[in-house]
Design a protein around this motif. Structure first.
Motif, PDB file in Angstrom:
ATOM      1  N   GLU A  26       0.834  -1.207   0.000  1.00  0.00           N
ATOM      2  CA  GLU A  26       0.000   0.000   0.000  1.00  0.00           C
ATOM      3  C   GLU A  26       0.869   1.257   0.000  1.00  0.00           C
ATOM      4  O   GLU A  26       0.597   2.226  -0.721  1.00  0.00           O
ATOM      5  N   TYR A  27       1.922   1.248   0.821  1.00  0.00           N
ATOM      6  CA  TYR A  27       2.835   2.386   0.905  1.00  0.00           C
ATOM      7  C   TYR A  27       3.489   2.653  -0.454  1.00  0.00           C
ATOM      8  O   TYR A  27       3.519   3.798  -0.934  1.00  0.00           O
ATOM      9  N   HIS A  28       3.956   1.612  -1.102  1.00  0.00           N
ATOM     10  CA  HIS A  28       4.607   1.769  -2.401  1.00  0.00           C
ATOM     11  C   HIS A  28       3.617   2.236  -3.466  1.00  0.00           C
ATOM     12  O   HIS A  28       3.957   3.054  -4.333  1.00  0.00           O
ATOM     13  N   SER A  29       2.403   1.741  -3.423  1.00  0.00           N
ATOM     14  CA  SER A  29       1.413   2.130  -4.432  1.00  0.00           C
ATOM     15  C   SER A  29       1.055   3.611  -4.301  1.00  0.00           C
ATOM     16  O   SER A  29       0.823   4.295  -5.305  1.00  0.00           O
ATOM     17  N   LYS A  30       1.032   4.127  -3.070  1.00  0.00           N
ATOM     18  CA  LYS A  30       0.734   5.546  -2.874  1.00  0.00           C
ATOM     19  C   LYS A  30       1.877   6.411  -3.395  1.00  0.00           C
ATOM     20  O   LYS A  30       1.643   7.483  -3.979  1.00  0.00           O
ATOM     21  N   LEU A  31       3.108   5.970  -3.206  1.00  0.00           N
ATOM     22  CA  LEU A  31       4.247   6.701  -3.768  1.00  0.00           C
ATOM     23  C   LEU A  31       4.237   6.629  -5.290  1.00  0.00           C
ATOM     24  O   LEU A  31       4.500   7.629  -5.975  1.00  0.00           O
ATOM     25  N   ASP A  32       3.917   5.455  -5.840  1.00  0.00           N
ATOM     26  CA  ASP A  32       3.858   5.290  -7.297  1.00  0.00           C
ATOM     27  C   ASP A  32       2.807   6.213  -7.907  1.00  0.00           C
ATOM     28  O   ASP A  32       3.008   6.768  -8.991  1.00  0.00           O
ATOM     29  N   LEU A  33       1.673   6.366  -7.206  1.00  0.00           N
ATOM     30  CA  LEU A  33       0.607   7.230  -7.708  1.00  0.00           C
ATOM     31  C   LEU A  33       1.084   8.676  -7.818  1.00  0.00           C
ATOM     32  O   LEU A  33       0.790   9.363  -8.800  1.00  0.00           O
ATOM     33  N   MET A  34       1.838   9.130  -6.817  1.00  0.00           N
ATOM     34  CA  MET A  34       2.373  10.495  -6.857  1.00  0.00           C
ATOM     35  C   MET A  34       3.375  10.651  -7.995  1.00  0.00           C
ATOM     36  O   MET A  34       3.343  11.627  -8.745  1.00  0.00           O
ATOM     37  N   LEU A  35       4.260   9.686  -8.143  1.00  0.00           N
ATOM     38  CA  LEU A  35       5.296   9.771  -9.168  1.00  0.00           C
ATOM     39  C   LEU A  35       4.718   9.641 -10.580  1.00  0.00           C
ATOM     40  O   LEU A  35       5.366  10.014 -11.555  1.00  0.00           O
ATOM     41  N   GLY A  36       3.501   9.122 -10.680  1.00  0.00           N
ATOM     42  CA  GLY A  36       2.858   8.982 -11.978  1.00  0.00           C
ATOM     43  C   GLY A  36       2.396  10.289 -12.582  1.00  0.00           C
ATOM     44  O   GLY A  36       1.974  10.320 -13.745  1.00  0.00           O
ATOM     45  N   ASP A  37       2.465  11.383 -11.822  1.00  0.00           N
ATOM     46  CA  ASP A  37       2.074  12.700 -12.337  1.00  0.00           C
ATOM     47  C   ASP A  37       3.222  13.249 -13.181  1.00  0.00           C
ATOM     48  O   ASP A  37       4.180  13.835 -12.664  1.00  0.00           O
ATOM     49  N   SER A  38       3.138  13.074 -14.488  1.00  0.00           N
ATOM     50  CA  SER A  38       4.231  13.467 -15.390  1.00  0.00           C
ATOM     51  C   SER A  38       4.390  14.978 -15.495  1.00  0.00           C
ATOM     52  O   SER A  38       5.413  15.455 -15.988  1.00  0.00           O
ATOM     53  N   SER A  39       3.400  15.745 -15.046  1.00  0.00           N
ATOM     54  CA  SER A  39       3.533  17.202 -15.076  1.00  0.00           C
ATOM     55  C   SER A  39       4.472  17.696 -13.984  1.00  0.00           C
ATOM     56  O   SER A  39       4.978  18.823 -14.058  1.00  0.00           O
ATOM     57  N   LYS A  40       4.722  16.858 -12.974  1.00  0.00           N
ATOM     58  CA  LYS A  40       5.579  17.255 -11.854  1.00  0.00           C
ATOM     59  C   LYS A  40       6.865  16.437 -11.764  1.00  0.00           C
ATOM     60  O   LYS A  40       7.889  16.947 -11.292  1.00  0.00           O
ATOM     61  N   PHE A  41       6.824  15.180 -12.177  1.00  0.00           N
ATOM     62  CA  PHE A  41       7.992  14.309 -12.015  1.00  0.00           C
ATOM     63  C   PHE A  41       8.429  13.735 -13.360  1.00  0.00           C
ATOM     64  O   PHE A  41       7.596  13.398 -14.203  1.00  0.00           O
ATOM     65  N   GLU A  42       9.741  13.605 -13.530  1.00  0.00           N
ATOM     66  CA  GLU A  42      10.298  13.025 -14.747  1.00  0.00           C
ATOM     67  C   GLU A  42      11.316  11.963 -14.361  1.00  0.00           C
ATOM     68  O   GLU A  42      12.231  12.207 -13.563  1.00  0.00           O
ATOM     69  N   LYS A  43      11.155  10.778 -14.938  1.00  0.00           N
ATOM     70  CA  LYS A  43      12.075   9.673 -14.663  1.00  0.00           C
ATOM     71  C   LYS A  43      13.323   9.821 -15.522  1.00  0.00           C
ATOM     72  O   LYS A  43      13.242  10.109 -16.720  1.00  0.00           O
ATOM     73  N   LEU A  44      14.499   9.627 -14.907  1.00  0.00           N
ATOM     74  CA  LEU A  44      15.772   9.765 -15.604  1.00  0.00           C
ATOM     75  C   LEU A  44      16.404   8.401 -15.846  1.00  0.00           C
ATOM     76  O   LEU A  44      16.197   7.466 -15.069  1.00  0.00           O
ATOM     77  N   SER A  45      17.211   8.328 -16.893  1.00  0.00           N
ATOM     78  CA  SER A  45      17.932   7.080 -17.198  1.00  0.00           C
ATOM     79  C   SER A  45      19.406   7.178 -16.837  1.00  0.00           C
ATOM     80  O   SER A  45      20.181   6.274 -17.149  1.00  0.00           O
ATOM     81  N   TYR A  46      19.792   8.300 -16.178  1.00  0.00           N
ATOM     82  CA  TYR A  46      21.188   8.502 -15.818  1.00  0.00           C
ATOM     83  C   TYR A  46      21.259   9.325 -14.533  1.00  0.00           C
ATOM     84  O   TYR A  46      20.255   9.892 -14.084  1.00  0.00           O
ATOM     85  N   ASN A  47      22.456   9.404 -13.968  1.00  0.00           N
ATOM     86  CA  ASN A  47      22.675  10.187 -12.753  1.00  0.00           C
ATOM     87  C   ASN A  47      23.231  11.560 -13.151  1.00  0.00           C
ATOM     88  O   ASN A  47      24.348  11.647 -13.676  1.00  0.00           O
ATOM     89  N   PRO A  48      22.485  12.654 -12.915  1.00  0.00           N
ATOM     90  CA  PRO A  48      22.909  13.971 -13.411  1.00  0.00           C
ATOM     91  C   PRO A  48      23.773  14.767 -12.427  1.00  0.00           C
ATOM     92  O   PRO A  48      23.950  15.979 -12.607  1.00  0.00           O
ATOM     93  N   ILE A  49      24.302  14.138 -11.382  1.00  0.00           N
ATOM     94  CA  ILE A  49      25.019  14.851 -10.334  1.00  0.00           C
ATOM     95  C   ILE A  49      26.174  15.699 -10.891  1.00  0.00           C
ATOM     96  O   ILE A  49      26.280  16.900 -10.602  1.00  0.00           O
TER      97      ILE A  49
END
Length: 386
Positions: A32-55
């Motif tokens: 349940e905890y993970h699904s709630k975090l996944d739901l938030m991260l699914g908002d593409s207007s606010k979050f973007e998944k990266l394929s690399y480390n931009p540090i």
């Protein structure tokens, strides 16, 4: 209890998280905890998944701008970013006081390369925040209420997730407009350089998730950022200027970050205020009306009557009555400070002796229940009362 906690942490299907706004821990099903975090991260207007480390990319961009600023002026100096860093990390505290127990998302940015830069920017820009209607503490709220008329209805306006929903780009524009278009507040940094640093600290900060993926938050400023409160106050301050250029300001209007205490002649005036705020911003607001002319705001219970406002300390239903344990291994002055803080709040927040006496009795019981030196606690409370 310690042994039980250790055993629970071994269970893969159980996640232990802090409760939001109360000193307690919550056991939540991991799925349940993970699904709630996944739901938030699914908002593409606010979050973007990266394929690399931009540090390293972030360090280069920030340092390039920092070096230009440091070379151009001695009035402002930023530390060059050196050393090893890693992305921040996302977690959520459980809102036990709300239906369905949603999570408050927090992105810890302590390990990121821009964390200390963001703290420096926060200190530099705080004097520019529009603060006509904002307050920094409950005592300032009480000062605003003194002498105010109570001929109206009271309510509170609350912004739905102001930090995560506030528009970063627009807020940066507000900041630059106030810093560089007001001749009375000069800042010896180029506008382009300040914009770059603000964007690096807000739009490009990477963080990892429970799935091991790396994201950036494109819009909104996550809790855990040193710039979060600054951006929220800046955005709300500018929106207030817009709103009160269109409608009459309520008789009493006091805001603490995203929580606002309002008193207006009629209930429909408060609804008009809420609607105008939504029209002048991208935020959504909720209204809590008083019950029997009583309303909690921050840690103050405010009651209005014909002679003025009565106030007392407000204890939330989720408050478990926990405090520093008297047997803990910490300096005695910390224990004494705990007692003094309780007493000081009772004296500042309570407008009558009856309310003060009731709060001091409650505090005494809290201290006695934590083998705090009860005699010392009673002595200090008695001395403050007289």
């Amino acid at each position: 209890m310690r042994e039980a906690a250790r055993e629970l942490r071994k269970e893969a299907h159980v996640t232990v998280r802090r409760a939001d706004k109360t000193a307690a821990f919550v056991l939540i099903d991991t799925e349940e905890y993970h699904s709630k975090l996944d739901l938030m991260l699914g908002d593409s207007s606010k979050f973007e998944k990266l394929s690399y480390n931009p540090i390293e990319e972030i360090k280069r961009e920030a340092n390039k701008t920092i070096e230009k600023i440091n070379a151009a002026t001695n009035a402002v100096h930023f530390q060059t970013i050196t050393g090893d860093f890693s992305p921040g990390y996302l977690y959520g505290n459980v809102k036990t006081h709300k239906n369905d127990n949603p999570l408050r998302p927090i992105i810890s940015q302590c390990p990121t390369p821009t964390y200390h830069l963001a703290k420096s920017l926060n200190s530099l820009l705080t004097p520019y925040v529009p603060n006509v209607y904002s307050v920094a503490s409950s005592t300032e709220v009480l000062d605003k209420l003194k002498g105010s008329s109570t001929s109206g209805t009271i309510a509170s306006l609350d912004v739905e997730s102001p930090l995560t929903n506030g528009p970063v780009g627009e807020t940066i524009d507000f900041i630059l407009e106030r810093v560089y278009r007001d001749p009375s507040t000069p800042l010896n940094i180029s506008e382009e350089a300040l914009r770059t640093l603000l964007e690096v600290c807000t739009k490009k900060g990477p963080f990892t998730t429970h799935r091991g993926h790396t994201y950036i938050q494109k819009d909104g400023v996550g809790m855990g950022s040193p710039l979060g409160v600054l951006f929220a106050n800046f955005y709300m301050g500018v929106v207030e200027e817009r709103v009160f250029s269109r409608i009459r300001r309520p008789d009493v209007y006091v805001r603490y970050i995203d929580d606002t205490f309002v008193m207006a002649p009629f209930t429909q005036d408060i609804e008009t205020l809420r609607r105008t705020f939504e029209e002048c911003s991208c935020l959504r607001f909720t209204v809590e009306h008083s019950k029997v002319r009583r309303l909690p705001f921050l840690d103050v219970l405010i009651s209005s009557n014909t002679s003025g406002f009565d106030t007392s300390v407000y204890i939330k239903p989720t408050n478990l009555g926990l405090c520093l344990n008297g047997d803990s291994e910490c300096p005695t002055r910390y224990k004494a400070s705990t007692i003094k803080a309780y007493v000081r709040r009772a004296r500042s927040h309570c407008s009558s002796w009856a309310a003060t006496h009731q709060e001091l009795n409650r505090v005494t019981q809290v201290l006695v229940m934590h083998p705090s030196p009860s005699k010392t606690g009673r002595y200090k409370i008695h001395r403050k009362m007289h």
